[in-house]
Scaffold this active site. Structure first.
Site, short mmCIF file in Angstrom:
data_model
loop_
_atom_site.label_atom_id
_atom_site.label_comp_id
_atom_site.label_asym_id
_atom_site.label_seq_id
_atom_site.Cartn_x
_atom_site.Cartn_y
_atom_site.Cartn_z
N HIS A 84 -2.93 0.77 -0.69
CA HIS A 84 -2.71 2.08 -0.06
C HIS A 84 -3.79 3.08 -0.45
CE1 HIS A 84 1.93 1.60 0.71
NE2 HIS A 84 1.19 0.94 1.59
N TYR A 94 4.86 8.81 4.09
CA TYR A 94 6.05 8.04 3.72
C TYR A 94 7.27 8.46 4.54
CZ TYR A 94 3.91 5.40 0.03
OH TYR A 94 3.12 4.51 -0.64
N GLU A 136 0.42 5.94 -6.83
CA GLU A 136 -0.78 6.24 -6.02
C GLU A 136 -1.41 7.57 -6.46
OE1 GLU A 136 0.68 5.66 -1.96
OE2 GLU A 136 1.20 3.61 -2.50
N GLN A 205 -11.63 -3.91 4.32
CA GLN A 205 -12.08 -4.00 2.92
C GLN A 205 -13.22 -5.01 2.76
OE1 GLN A 205 -8.51 -4.14 3.62
NE2 GLN A 205 -8.66 -1.93 3.33
N TYR A 206 -14.17 -4.66 1.91
CA TYR A 206 -15.28 -5.56 1.58
C TYR A 206 -15.53 -5.56 0.07
CZ TYR A 206 -16.15 -5.29 6.56
OH TYR A 206 -16.00 -5.37 7.92
C1 HEM Z 1 8.05 2.16 0.72
C2 HEM Z 1 7.08 2.18 1.62
C3 HEM Z 1 6.02 1.14 1.79
C4 HEM Z 1 5.99 -0.18 1.41
C5 HEM Z 1 7.05 -0.97 0.69
C6 HEM Z 1 4.71 -0.71 1.83
C7 HEM Z 1 4.29 -2.02 1.62
C8 HEM Z 1 3.07 -2.53 1.97
C9 HEM Z 1 2.64 -3.88 1.74
C10 HEM Z 1 3.47 -4.98 1.08
C11 HEM Z 1 1.38 -3.99 2.21
C12 HEM Z 1 0.49 -5.24 2.22
C13 HEM Z 1 -0.44 -5.23 1.05
C14 HEM Z 1 -1.44 -6.37 1.18
O1 HEM Z 1 -2.43 -6.21 1.85
O2 HEM Z 1 -1.17 -7.41 0.61
C15 HEM Z 1 0.99 -2.70 2.74
C16 HEM Z 1 -0.23 -2.43 3.32
C17 HEM Z 1 -0.48 -1.29 4.05
N1 HEM Z 1 0.32 -0.17 4.11
FE1 HEM Z 1 2.12 0.08 3.23
N2 HEM Z 1 3.98 0.27 2.45
C18 HEM Z 1 4.75 1.41 2.45
C19 HEM Z 1 4.39 2.63 2.97
C20 HEM Z 1 3.25 2.86 3.71
C21 HEM Z 1 2.90 4.12 4.32
C22 HEM Z 1 3.70 5.42 4.19
C23 HEM Z 1 1.74 3.93 5.01
C24 HEM Z 1 0.99 4.95 5.84
C25 HEM Z 1 1.29 5.25 7.04
C26 HEM Z 1 1.34 2.55 4.81
C27 HEM Z 1 0.20 1.96 5.32
C28 HEM Z 1 -0.27 0.72 4.99
C29 HEM Z 1 -1.51 0.16 5.49
C30 HEM Z 1 -2.45 0.84 6.47
C31 HEM Z 1 -1.65 -1.10 4.91
C32 HEM Z 1 -2.77 -2.10 5.12
C33 HEM Z 1 -2.52 -2.82 6.37
C34 HEM Z 1 -3.67 -3.66 6.82
O3 HEM Z 1 -4.26 -4.38 6.01
O4 HEM Z 1 -3.94 -3.56 8.00
N3 HEM Z 1 2.28 1.94 4.02
N4 HEM Z 1 2.04 -1.82 2.57
#
Ligand code: HEM
Length: 253
Positions: A84, A94, A136, A205-206
């Protein structure tokens, strides 16, 4: 959370898990429809779309299962927070994710949004969101406090592009010519580009190969089965010396 909330949440995890695909596809579509600005945040490349919302919903379910023992998830929290922070995710986002996730849970379980069950899930989500936001915040502060460090996106100019066997190595320099943080082995950055012909930006990411006082070098390889949103293919096909990209500060994998 009250003991009743904990029971309610835990008792519905299996049903949500069984309907995992419905939950995540409904959630993701609903969220991007209502909040099109998030098209700049999530990866829209077809190879990745689907993977992220699945990961997010799976993480929320795993958390809910271990709600009485959040220490179990400490490693996952660290991993998610690192990702994140590399994408400049902010606390106010969030609320958006939470609202859409709760509506999706209500839809999949076929219970009214104004029910005790959704109130219980809301309490669970807020608890996890608070943990992530706290971790964060600390990471952003640590990144900004480093010599040459920064939090969020920073403008860089491409100063060299070299062809390699597999793709191209880009050298980028801070647009303001000020210093950057020096990297260690295996650190990664996010690079954000403009999608040609669209009013959308996309990050990827790189791994940093090398850093100097105000430059980074990273290698970009073409992605197979790519779409117009593939950051690597956009960099390889459209970006040249003199162009600008945005970077987040290096972090350890
Ligand atoms: C409790 C809330 C949240 C949980 C449990 C969560 C969980 C996760 C997990 C498990 C990943 C994958 C990590 C990986 O790459 O292995 C991830 C990636 C990501 N999260 Fe969250 N997240 C949460 C909230 C948010 C919020 C608020 C945002 C923003 C709008 C967000 C945006 C993203 C983005 C952009 C990625 C990367 C996706 C990609 O690689 O395209 N997340 N998150």
């Amino acid at each position: 959370m009250t003991p009743e909330h904990i029971e309610l949440v835990k008792s519905t995890v299996p049903v949500l898990r069984e309907n995992g695909v419905a939950l995540t596809s409904y959630f993701y579509k609903r969220m991007l429809n209502n909040n099109p600005e998030l098209n700049n945040v999530f990866n829209l490349d077809s190879q990745n779309s689907g993977r992220q919302p699945r990961a997010l919903a799976a993480a929320v379910l795993a958390y809910a299962e271990n709600i009485e023992n959040p220490a179990v998830l400490a490693k996952a929290v660290e991993h998610i927070a690192t990702k994140h922070v590399s994408l400049d995710i902010q606390p106010d986002q969030y609320a958006i994710v939470g609202e859409n996730l709760l509506h999706s849970i209500s839809e999949v379980l076929n219970v009214p949004f104004e029910s005790e069950l959704i109130a219980a899930w809301k309490a669970a989500y807020l608890q996890l969101a608070d943990i992530l936001i706290g971790v964060e915040k600390q990471k952003y502060e640590n990144l900004a406090a480093q010599n040459g460090g920064w939090a969020g996106w920073r403008a860089f100019e491409i100063t060299a592009v070299e062809a390699t066997e597999a793709g191209k190595i880009f050298t980028v320099q801070t647009a303001d010519k000020q210093a950057t943080v020096q990297t260690e082995v295996n650190e990664f950055i996010s690079v954000k580009v403009k999608v040609p012909g669209k009013d959308i930006e996309q990050p990827h990411q790189y791994t940093v190969l090398e850093s100097t006082e105000n430059t980074y070098r990273f290698e970009v390889k073409p992605e197979e089965n790519h779409t117009e949103y593939s950051v690597s293919n956009i960099l390889l096909g459209h970006y040249k010396t003199g162009d600008q990209v945005q970077l987040t500060a290096p972090q350890k994998k």
